[in-house]
Design a protein around this motif. Structure first.
Motif, PDB file in Angstrom:
ATOM      1  N   ARG A  40       0.822  -1.201   0.000  1.00  0.00           N
ATOM      2  CA  ARG A  40       0.000   0.000   0.000  1.00  0.00           C
ATOM      3  C   ARG A  40       0.861   1.259   0.000  1.00  0.00           C
ATOM      4  NH1 ARG A  40      -4.639   0.001   4.359  1.00  0.00           N
ATOM      5  NH2 ARG A  40      -5.108  -1.824   3.074  1.00  0.00           N
ATOM      6  N   HIS A  41       1.951   1.209   0.749  1.00  0.00           N
ATOM      7  CA  HIS A  41       2.864   2.347   0.831  1.00  0.00           C
ATOM      8  C   HIS A  41       4.260   1.894   0.437  1.00  0.00           C
ATOM      9  CE1 HIS A  41      -0.282   4.526   2.916  1.00  0.00           C
ATOM     10  NE2 HIS A  41      -0.369   3.539   3.794  1.00  0.00           N
ATOM     11  N   ARG A  42       4.959   2.716  -0.289  1.00  0.00           N
ATOM     12  CA  ARG A  42       6.316   2.386  -0.692  1.00  0.00           C
ATOM     13  C   ARG A  42       7.297   3.223   0.113  1.00  0.00           C
ATOM     14  NH1 ARG A  42       6.523  -0.928  -4.714  1.00  0.00           N
ATOM     15  NH2 ARG A  42       8.734  -0.530  -5.052  1.00  0.00           N
ATOM     16  N   GLY A  43       8.465   2.668   0.343  1.00  0.00           N
ATOM     17  CA  GLY A  43       9.476   3.364   1.127  1.00  0.00           C
ATOM     18  C   GLY A  43      10.858   2.932   0.711  1.00  0.00           C
ATOM     19  N   PRO A  44      11.884   3.356   1.450  1.00  0.00           N
ATOM     20  CA  PRO A  44      13.261   3.072   1.049  1.00  0.00           C
ATOM     21  C   PRO A  44      13.610   1.597   1.042  1.00  0.00           C
ATOM     22  CG  PRO A  44      13.164   4.032   3.263  1.00  0.00           C
ATOM     23  CD  PRO A  44      11.815   4.191   2.657  1.00  0.00           C
ATOM     24  N   LEU A  45      12.905   0.763   1.820  1.00  0.00           N
ATOM     25  CA  LEU A  45      13.224  -0.666   1.848  1.00  0.00           C
ATOM     26  C   LEU A  45      12.671  -1.409   0.637  1.00  0.00           C
ATOM     27  CD1 LEU A  45      12.789  -1.619   5.603  1.00  0.00           C
ATOM     28  CD2 LEU A  45      14.838  -0.883   4.388  1.00  0.00           C
ATOM     29  N   ASP A  46      11.951  -0.685  -0.246  1.00  0.00           N
ATOM     30  CA  ASP A  46      11.421  -1.325  -1.438  1.00  0.00           C
ATOM     31  C   ASP A  46      12.456  -1.447  -2.549  1.00  0.00           C
ATOM     32  OD1 ASP A  46       8.714  -1.776  -0.606  1.00  0.00           O
ATOM     33  OD2 ASP A  46       8.433   0.376  -0.697  1.00  0.00           O
ATOM     34  N   GLU A  47      13.630  -0.844  -2.382  1.00  0.00           N
ATOM     35  CA  GLU A  47      14.663  -0.941  -3.395  1.00  0.00           C
ATOM     36  C   GLU A  47      15.042  -2.409  -3.610  1.00  0.00           C
ATOM     37  OE1 GLU A  47      17.516   0.027  -6.181  1.00  0.00           O
ATOM     38  OE2 GLU A  47      15.936   1.249  -5.322  1.00  0.00           O
ATOM     39  N   PRO A  48      14.886  -2.920  -4.850  1.00  0.00           N
ATOM     40  CA  PRO A  48      15.080  -4.356  -5.067  1.00  0.00           C
ATOM     41  C   PRO A  48      16.541  -4.751  -5.244  1.00  0.00           C
ATOM     42  CG  PRO A  48      14.387  -3.338  -7.105  1.00  0.00           C
ATOM     43  CD  PRO A  48      14.403  -2.243  -6.063  1.00  0.00           C
ATOM     44  N   CYS A  49      17.382  -4.359  -4.307  1.00  0.00           N
ATOM     45  CA  CYS A  49      18.737  -4.905  -4.337  1.00  0.00           C
ATOM     46  C   CYS A  49      18.797  -5.992  -3.285  1.00  0.00           C
ATOM     47  CB  CYS A  49      19.784  -3.820  -4.119  1.00  0.00           C
ATOM     48  SG  CYS A  49      19.792  -3.065  -2.490  1.00  0.00           S
ATOM     49  N   CYS A  50      18.828  -5.582  -2.039  1.00  0.00           N
ATOM     50  CA  CYS A  50      18.655  -6.492  -0.899  1.00  0.00           C
ATOM     51  C   CYS A  50      19.644  -7.640  -0.834  1.00  0.00           C
ATOM     52  CB  CYS A  50      17.221  -7.003  -0.840  1.00  0.00           C
ATOM     53  SG  CYS A  50      16.065  -5.687  -0.420  1.00  0.00           S
ATOM     54  N   GLY A  51      20.673  -7.622  -1.655  1.00  0.00           N
ATOM     55  CA  GLY A  51      21.809  -8.491  -1.447  1.00  0.00           C
ATOM     56  C   GLY A  51      21.656  -9.962  -1.752  1.00  0.00           C
ATOM     57  N   HIS A  52      20.447 -10.444  -1.885  1.00  0.00           N
ATOM     58  CA  HIS A  52      20.214 -11.855  -2.184  1.00  0.00           C
ATOM     59  C   HIS A  52      19.611 -12.001  -3.583  1.00  0.00           C
ATOM     60  CE1 HIS A  52      20.348 -12.481   2.231  1.00  0.00           C
ATOM     61  NE2 HIS A  52      20.689 -13.704   1.931  1.00  0.00           N
TER      62      HIS A  52
END
Length: 278
Positions: free
Chosen positions: A257-269
């Protein structure tokens, strides 16, 4: 090559149950906000988060991938799971996720860390029939698959979901991670599934040295990041479902519903799910 020289952690002896050293399972628990860890694990976790602030989102996105992958497999008809390198039980464990879809799903958890296993036995206990916890080293598939707590729970004449979430990076090249995967896959019947997530070494948005350097202190295997091409070799022969091998955050993401900085699809895995062909 990861540079170890700037890190104060001692080198952990292989296969030692040394509680004065941090362990990957307990540090992971700390980064997830759990409670089953010690001061040395918190120290390591804080060092990692200072060195690479994305490390918290990395472990959380991996946990989210676990939930999505297990849910997908349960809906696809997989009702028993072998969770390798399962870590310390926290909210949203494999059996909890699977049983939202298949109420009698069976799960055998396996981890090398004696603390993770002890907490698993304590937290799961007798309250969850069809669930077991085994201390074993996934680098030796024969021993894992012969463990009584595994064979008592899983029926290998039927499809099994083999889960390797953020654990293969602790299998060094000397222990042949591709061979480990191949051995487990060879021991399950066609129609079984494999779900893998792995720390990637070629994501330009993270400082992989900052993450991997301190993990030389882990007694049971420092982190060895691998490239997309290397990870593709690990799952070669598995019929991957869409979207294939991608960053974990990109594997069938849930609508937010809400997007934020943790939505960046890098995430290391990077992560993938697929089935064992006939």
């Amino acid at each position: 090559m990861v540079d170890d020289s700037s890190y104060p952690w001692p080198l952990g002896p292989p296969n030692a149950a040394n509680f004065d050293l941090p362990s990957s399972a307990r540090v992971y628990d700390f980064l997830l906000g759990g409670t089953s860890h010690g001061a040395v694990d918190r120290m390591m976790g804080r060092d990692l988060a200072r060195a690479e602030p994305l490390v918290v989102s990395i472990v959380r996105e991996n946990r989210s991938f676990l939930r999505r992958a297990v849910t997908y497999l349960a809906y696809a008809g997989i009702d028993q799971f072998l969770d390798l390198g399962s870590g310390i039980p926290t909210m949203g464990n494999t059996h909890e996720v699977a049983r939202r879809v298949v109420p009698d799903a069976r799960v055998a958890y396996v981890d090398i860390d004696p603390v993770a296993v002890a907490h698993g036995e304590l937290l799961i206990g007798a309250s969850a029939s069809g669930v077991s916890v085994t201390q074993a080293d996934m680098r030796y598939p024969d021993k894992v698959l012969a463990a009584p707590a595994v064979t008592d729970v899983l029926d290998f004449s039927r499809p099994v979901g083999v889960l390797m979430f953020s654990v293969l990076q602790h299998v060094s090249p000397d222990h042949d991670p591709g061979g480990v995967v191949d051995e487990f896959v060879a021991r399950v019947v066609p129609g079984s599934a494999l779900a893998v997530s792995h720390l990637t070494g070629d994501d330009p948005r993270i400082d992989i040295d900052a993450i991997c350097g301190p993990t030389r202190a882990y007694p049971n295997g420092r982190a060895t990041p691998r490239s997309a091409a290397e990870l593709a070799e690990l799952v070669d022969g598995i019929e991957l479902v869409d979207p294939g091998l991608v960053y974990a955050a990109q594997w069938r993401p849930e609508a937010r519903r809400h997007r934020g900085p943790l939505d960046e699809p890098c995430c290391g895995h990077r992560a993938a799910v697929g089935f064992v062909p006939a």
